[in-house]
Design a protein around this motif. Structure first.
Motif, short mmCIF file in Angstrom:
data_model
loop_
_atom_site.label_atom_id
_atom_site.label_comp_id
_atom_site.label_asym_id
_atom_site.label_seq_id
_atom_site.Cartn_x
_atom_site.Cartn_y
_atom_site.Cartn_z
N GLU A 198 0.85 -1.19 0.00
CA GLU A 198 0.00 0.00 0.00
C GLU A 198 0.89 1.24 0.00
N VAL A 199 0.56 2.21 -0.83
CA VAL A 199 1.31 3.44 -0.90
C VAL A 199 0.35 4.62 -0.79
N GLY A 200 0.89 5.76 -0.44
CA GLY A 200 0.12 6.99 -0.45
C GLY A 200 0.59 7.87 -1.60
N VAL A 201 -0.32 8.60 -2.19
CA VAL A 201 0.03 9.56 -3.24
C VAL A 201 -0.37 10.95 -2.76
N GLU A 202 0.62 11.83 -2.69
CA GLU A 202 0.36 13.21 -2.30
C GLU A 202 0.20 14.03 -3.58
N ALA A 203 -0.97 14.63 -3.76
CA ALA A 203 -1.28 15.34 -5.00
C ALA A 203 -1.83 16.72 -4.69
N VAL A 204 -1.71 17.61 -5.66
CA VAL A 204 -2.25 18.96 -5.54
C VAL A 204 -3.20 19.19 -6.71
N VAL A 205 -4.43 19.56 -6.39
CA VAL A 205 -5.44 19.84 -7.41
C VAL A 205 -5.43 21.35 -7.66
N LEU A 206 -4.86 21.75 -8.79
CA LEU A 206 -4.79 23.16 -9.13
C LEU A 206 -6.09 23.65 -9.76
N SER A 207 -6.78 22.74 -10.43
CA SER A 207 -8.07 23.03 -11.05
C SER A 207 -8.70 21.68 -11.38
N PRO A 208 -9.98 21.66 -11.78
CA PRO A 208 -10.60 20.38 -12.11
C PRO A 208 -9.86 19.62 -13.21
N ASP A 209 -9.09 20.32 -14.02
CA ASP A 209 -8.40 19.69 -15.14
C ASP A 209 -6.90 19.52 -14.92
N GLU A 210 -6.40 19.92 -13.76
CA GLU A 210 -4.95 19.86 -13.53
C GLU A 210 -4.66 19.32 -12.13
N VAL A 211 -4.15 18.08 -12.11
CA VAL A 211 -3.76 17.43 -10.86
C VAL A 211 -2.29 17.11 -10.92
N ARG A 212 -1.53 17.55 -9.94
CA ARG A 212 -0.08 17.29 -9.89
C ARG A 212 0.24 16.28 -8.80
N THR A 213 0.89 15.19 -9.16
CA THR A 213 1.41 14.25 -8.17
C THR A 213 2.78 14.75 -7.73
N VAL A 214 2.96 14.98 -6.43
CA VAL A 214 4.21 15.57 -5.95
C VAL A 214 5.05 14.60 -5.13
N ALA A 215 4.46 13.52 -4.62
CA ALA A 215 5.25 12.56 -3.82
C ALA A 215 4.49 11.26 -3.69
N VAL A 216 5.25 10.19 -3.48
CA VAL A 216 4.69 8.87 -3.19
C VAL A 216 5.20 8.45 -1.81
N THR A 217 4.28 8.10 -0.94
CA THR A 217 4.62 7.74 0.44
C THR A 217 4.58 6.22 0.59
#
Length: 413
Positions: free
Chosen positions: A196-215
């Protein structure tokens, strides 16, 4: 030259110093922070520009108090770094017409069955409203199962038979009674292959999601595969995994999230990655600190920026690894001795913190949870392997003794 004072950012809940001071410090470095909480803990006061004193257990009282404050002060945004307050913060921001995910979308995240009903790639689970339906769901899925109360901020509870389902259901119901936004409980399949991993993401808009780290979870077989820590590596191969990135973005879209920092729990199975849970908030347990130490991206500051309508900086400034280890008691009893490791001259030991004092009572396995952790420490390194070695090295210098009830011998760690 006269300058216009910056508008305050309202923070919902101070949290716990050992786990949340880092996030508050980062937010306060960029915004004047006004805290909404029952009381201001002494550790948080130096970082605050003001306070709204109100019990967070009553949404009506919170809305009235925050509304009164906002009528007298121009609030730039509302943010929280505690997952249990995510829906309340969304409700308040919507009430003041500030940037936010809708409270309905945040509630949808807490109702984990939605992804399954939308044919998303997720684990099999059933939403339940009473003890009888929990038993029916467990028998349908087949033992073992896991019971979860997403809104209560508690760990999942494993059940291997009917009686354990009943016990877990009652425990989780009690944990959720203090939360006015507590969602329906879920009964889920367990025993899936793969980590099991965690994904840390930032939603800048409904059309733009950035994955910034995997835990990555650090597991302990003696604790029934429960996590005893986490690690984040800037060179993790999963950061470049398009399938995982698309899966997280799809889940976020399905849930209706449009802005903010998101934490997703993913199981990497033989049939592909499956969504376990999506949280519309910063991850807890100092994971934001690990992201900052490994990649140089500050998720707390990013959440605050998005809450005020700004675009956060998400460019990595570091390329290393960071990890945290939690010290759990091996037995139930009272803490009688704590000895801090003499390692603070080492540059890779980022921090060490006791989370219990001598004289306090703690539970050992299998009943112990995050509230029973005795300590935690954070290290950095070139990669995950080096971090794990340094976590072990630090553990060798930690001494904690828990005395059994009555006159039983004491346990030493």
């Amino acid at each position: 030259m006269h300058t216009t004072p910056r508008r305050p950012l309202l923070l919902v809940g101070a949290g716990i110093r050992e786990y949340h001071a880092h996030s508050l410090l980062q937010i306060a470095a960029a915004h004047p922070v006004v805290l909404a909480d029952r009381a201001v803990p002494p550790w948080a006061r130096p970082y605050l520009a003001g306070e709204v004193t109100v019990a967070l257990s009553d949404p009506g009282e919170v809305t009235a108090a925050v509304g009164k404050f906002a009528a007298e002060h121009s609030v730039s945004g509302i943010v929280t770094y505690e997952p249990r307050h995510a829906r309340l913060a969304a409700h308040l921001a919507q009430h003041l017409d500030l940037p936010v995910n809708s409270p309905e979308a945040v509630a949808t995240c807490q109702a984990r069955h939605v992804l399954r009903e939308a044919d998303g790639p997720s684990v099999q689970l059933h939403a339940v409203d009473d003890e009888r339906s929990a038993l029916v769901a467990a028998r349908t899925l087949g033992f073992p199962v896991s019971l979860t109360a997403p809104a209560a901020g508690t760990d999942p509870v494993r059940a291997d038979c009917d009686s354990e389902v009943r016990s877990a259901y009652r425990t989780l119901r009690r944990a959720g009674t203090a939360d006015p936004f507590a969602a329906t409980l879920t009964v889920e399949e367990v025993g899936l292959d793969g980590p099991e991993v965690g994904v840390e993401a930032v939603v800048l808009s409904p059309d733009e999601v950035r994955t910034v780290a995997v835990t990555r979870k650090i597991l302990c077989p003696e604790r029934a595969q429960a996590a005893v820590g986490y690690s984040i590596d800037a060179h993790d191969d999963l950061l470049e995994d398009d399938t995982l990135t698309r899966l997280v973005a799809q889940a976020i879209t399905t849930l209706g999230l449009t802005v903010g920092v998101v934490h997703a729990d993913i199981r990497l199975t033989a049939r592909g990655p499956l969504v376990l849970q999506v949280g519309a908030c910063l991850a807890d347990d100092l994971i934001p600190l690990l992201v900052a130490r490994a990649r140089g991206i500050d998720l707390a500051r990013a959440a605050a920026a998005l809450a005020t309508g700004d675009t956060p900086g998400l460019s990595p400034t570091r390329e290393q690894a960071a990890a945290i280890r939690y010290l759990y008691p091996d037995t139930s009893g009272r803490v009688v001795r704590l000895k801090t490791p003499d390692l603070f001259a080492l540059p890779w030991l980022d921090r060490f913190s006791w989370t219990h004092r001598t004289g306090t009572a703690v539970l050992g396995p299998p009943r112990s949870g995050p509230e029973d952790r005795l300590a935690h420490w954070v290290v950095t390194g070139a990669d995950t392997a080096e971090c794990e070695s340094r976590l072990d090295q630090s553990a060798e210098h930690v001494t904690a003794r828990v005395a059994h009830p009555a006159s039983s011998p004491a346990a030493t760690y």
